[in-house]
Design an enzyme around this catalytic site. Structure first.
Site, PDB file in Angstrom:
ATOM      1  N   GLY A 242       0.782  -1.211   0.050  1.00 37.52           N
ATOM      2  CA  GLY A 242       0.095  -0.007  -0.198  1.00 37.52           C
ATOM      3  C   GLY A 242       0.672   1.240  -0.048  1.00 37.52           C
ATOM      4  N   SER A 243       2.164   1.174  -0.599  1.00 35.28           N
ATOM      5  CA  SER A 243       2.870   2.471  -0.487  1.00 35.28           C
ATOM      6  C   SER A 243       2.191   3.589  -1.306  1.00 35.28           C
ATOM      7  CB  SER A 243       4.185   2.115  -1.042  1.00 35.28           C
ATOM      8  OG  SER A 243       4.479   1.763  -2.240  1.00 35.28           O
ATOM      9  N   ASN A 244       1.529   3.131  -2.396  1.00 31.93           N
ATOM     10  CA  ASN A 244       0.970   3.907  -3.402  1.00 31.93           C
ATOM     11  C   ASN A 244      -0.376   4.707  -2.698  1.00 31.93           C
ATOM     12  OD1 ASN A 244       2.098   4.344  -6.253  1.00 31.93           O
ATOM     13  ND2 ASN A 244       2.175   2.119  -5.912  1.00 31.93           N
TER      14      ASN A 244
ATOM     15  N   LYS B 124     -18.092 -13.387  -3.550  1.00 31.88           N
ATOM     16  CA  LYS B 124     -18.733 -12.124  -3.711  1.00 31.88           C
ATOM     17  C   LYS B 124     -18.175 -11.230  -4.883  1.00 31.88           C
ATOM     18  CE  LYS B 124     -20.819  -8.275  -0.962  1.00 31.88           C
ATOM     19  NZ  LYS B 124     -20.942  -7.819   0.308  1.00 31.88           N
TER      20      LYS B 124
ATOM     21  N   ASN C 246      -5.679   2.381 -12.931  1.00 29.55           N
ATOM     22  CA  ASN C 246      -4.919   1.348 -12.513  1.00 29.55           C
ATOM     23  C   ASN C 246      -3.307   2.080 -12.826  1.00 29.55           C
ATOM     24  OD1 ASN C 246      -3.617  -0.857 -11.580  1.00 29.55           O
ATOM     25  ND2 ASN C 246      -3.467  -1.734 -13.598  1.00 29.55           N
TER      26      ASN C 246
ATOM     27  N   HIS D 237       0.646   0.469 -13.522  1.00 29.47           N
ATOM     28  CA  HIS D 237       1.245  -0.570 -13.854  1.00 29.47           C
ATOM     29  C   HIS D 237       2.840  -0.400 -13.999  1.00 29.47           C
ATOM     30  CE1 HIS D 237       1.955  -4.671 -15.500  1.00 29.47           C
ATOM     31  NE2 HIS D 237       2.812  -4.200 -16.385  1.00 29.47           N
TER      32      HIS D 237
ATOM     33  N   GLU E  84       6.150   5.923  -9.340  1.00 36.61           N
ATOM     34  CA  GLU E  84       4.904   6.049  -8.942  1.00 36.61           C
ATOM     35  C   GLU E  84       4.335   6.910  -8.042  1.00 36.61           C
ATOM     36  OE1 GLU E  84       4.016   0.989  -9.887  1.00 36.61           O
ATOM     37  OE2 GLU E  84       4.452   1.692  -7.829  1.00 36.61           O
TER      38      GLU E  84
HETATM   39  C1  GRF Z   1       2.969  -1.295  -7.677  1.00 31.53           C
HETATM   40  O1  GRF Z   1       4.179  -1.376  -8.171  1.00 31.53           O
HETATM   41  C2  GRF Z   1       2.124  -0.908  -8.898  1.00 31.53           C
HETATM   42  O2  GRF Z   1       2.756  -0.627  -9.947  1.00 31.53           O
HETATM   43  C3  GRF Z   1       1.504  -2.441  -8.998  1.00 31.53           C
HETATM   44  O3  GRF Z   1       1.603  -2.961  -7.494  1.00 31.53           O
HETATM   45  C4  GRF Z   1       2.485  -2.277  -6.978  1.00 31.53           C
HETATM   46  C5  GRF Z   1       1.649  -1.903  -5.837  1.00 31.53           C
HETATM   47  O4  GRF Z   1       2.886  -1.471  -4.776  1.00 31.53           O
HETATM   48  N1  GRF Z   1       0.290  -2.318  -9.725  1.00 31.53           N
HETATM   49  P1  GRF Z   1       2.311  -0.811  -3.319  1.00 31.53           P
HETATM   50  O5  GRF Z   1       1.474  -1.882  -2.688  1.00 31.53           O
HETATM   51  O6  GRF Z   1       1.455   0.435  -3.724  1.00 31.53           O
HETATM   52  O7  GRF Z   1       3.425  -0.387  -2.449  1.00 31.53           O
END
Ligand code: GRF
Length: 310
Positions: free
Chosen positions: A132-134, A180, A222, A224, A294
């Site tokens: 969940g760093s993003n 679900k 999303n 990627h 990201e």
């Molecule tokens: C990220 O590299 C994103 O591009 C991919 O999954 C990863 C998630 O990383 N879809 P985080 O959980 O947000 O650290």
């Protein structure tokens, strides 16, 4: 119940009070005016009288609440409210709350959503499966935003880091049940109950079911960790992506932010950013560089997509 209504209608406490007053007074006014008008109809009280009265009241009610709403400063809310009722009754066509404009090249300049109704806050749900760093960066970015709020986190993995973030940040979280999600309602009801306007996938590993895409057309994005269309598709996630990039001896990799359709990593690209692949890179070192990209861009691109047109 009042909190539910506030969330559903996206209004504050005072506005909710004014809206309820409008309903109450508008309703009484409808009754009074309806009865008075019925005096002009030369009919004994009977079934025909009742039918005419019901028709009259149905026609008068929207008018009455609109008039009363002016005095309570809620005219814009009631116009939107009545429009929704008209759509439900099949009397009008659905107008999207958020409209997209594509006035710039998608790969470098994301399209933007334009608010065209009384919505004051755009509520986002983040879907994530991992650390969940993003999600954390997005939360940090919008913490003080007046018009964008991260309102819900959905996760398909118990114990995932993103659930810890949700609890620390005091954001409601839902642990997704696979059955679900894929065979049920794809959580559309829960998203609607939470008045979610827009969905952000941030490391969510499951394919999004058609029902959810249909419920949120053009409103799911999303990220990627590669330059799509290369290195995307089923099984291309996490370090598998970076290993493939290194193995193919690519000189650069990067990130792609894109709209979500029914195929893995396939919808229209909104934004790409690049970085070099170094000679001695491992999947881990490349992943670190990609993560930085990201974190730098995802929140900003979301903001640009959702910002009202200048
Ligand atoms: C990220 O590299 C994103 O591009 C991919 O999954 C990863 C998630 O990383 N879809 P985080 O959980 O947000 O650290």
């Amino acid at each position: 119940m009042f909190q539910r209504l506030q969330q559903k209608w996206k209004v504050n406490g005072l506005q909710l009070l004014l809206i309820l007053c409008t309903f109450a007074i508008g309703g009484s006014l409808t009754g009074i005016v309806g009865r008075r008008l019925m005096n002009f109809i030369p009919l004994e009280q009977g079934w025909l009288w009742v039918i005419i009265y019901i028709i009259l009241v149905t026609l008068l009610w929207p008018l009455a609440v609109l008039v009363v709403s002016i005095f309570f400063g809620q005219f814009a809310f009631f116009v939107t409210y009545l429009e929704k009722i008209a759509v439900k009754m099949g009397l009008a066509r659905k107008k999207d709350n958020l409209q997209m404009t594509t006035d710039q090249t998608p790969a470098t300049n994301p399209s933007r959503f334009v608010k065209d109704t009384g919505i004051s806050v755009i509520r986002i749900a983040i879907f994530a499966s991992g650390a969940g760093s993003n999600a954390q960066k997005i939360l940090d970015h919008f913490r003080d935003s007046a018009h964008i709020k991260i309102s819900l986190i959905l996760c398909n993995k118990s114990g995932a880091g993103v659930l810890g973030i949700a609890s620390t940040e005091n954001i409601p979280a839902i642990l997704i049940d696979k059955e679900k999600f894929f065979r049920g309602n794809a959580y559309v009801e829960e998203l609607r109950e939470n008045a979610i306007d827009f969905i952000v996938l941030a490391g969510f590993l499951w394919k999004i079911p058609a029902a959810l895409i249909k419920a949120y057309p053009g409103k799911i994005v999303n990220i990627h960790p590669a330059l799509l269309p290369k290195y995307g598709g089923k099984g291309m996630y996490g370090n598998y992506v970076h290993e493939a990039v290194i193995q193919a001896k690519e000189s650069e990799s990067g990130i792609t932010i894109h709209y979500v359709d029914e195929h893995y990593d396939h919808g229209d690209a909104i934004f790409q950013a690049r970085c070099s692949v170094l000679e001695n890179d491992t999947a881990e070192t490349l992943a670190q560089r990609i993560h930085l990209l990201e974190h730098e861009h995802y929140p900003q691109v979301i903001e640009r997509i959702l910002s009202p047109r200048q």
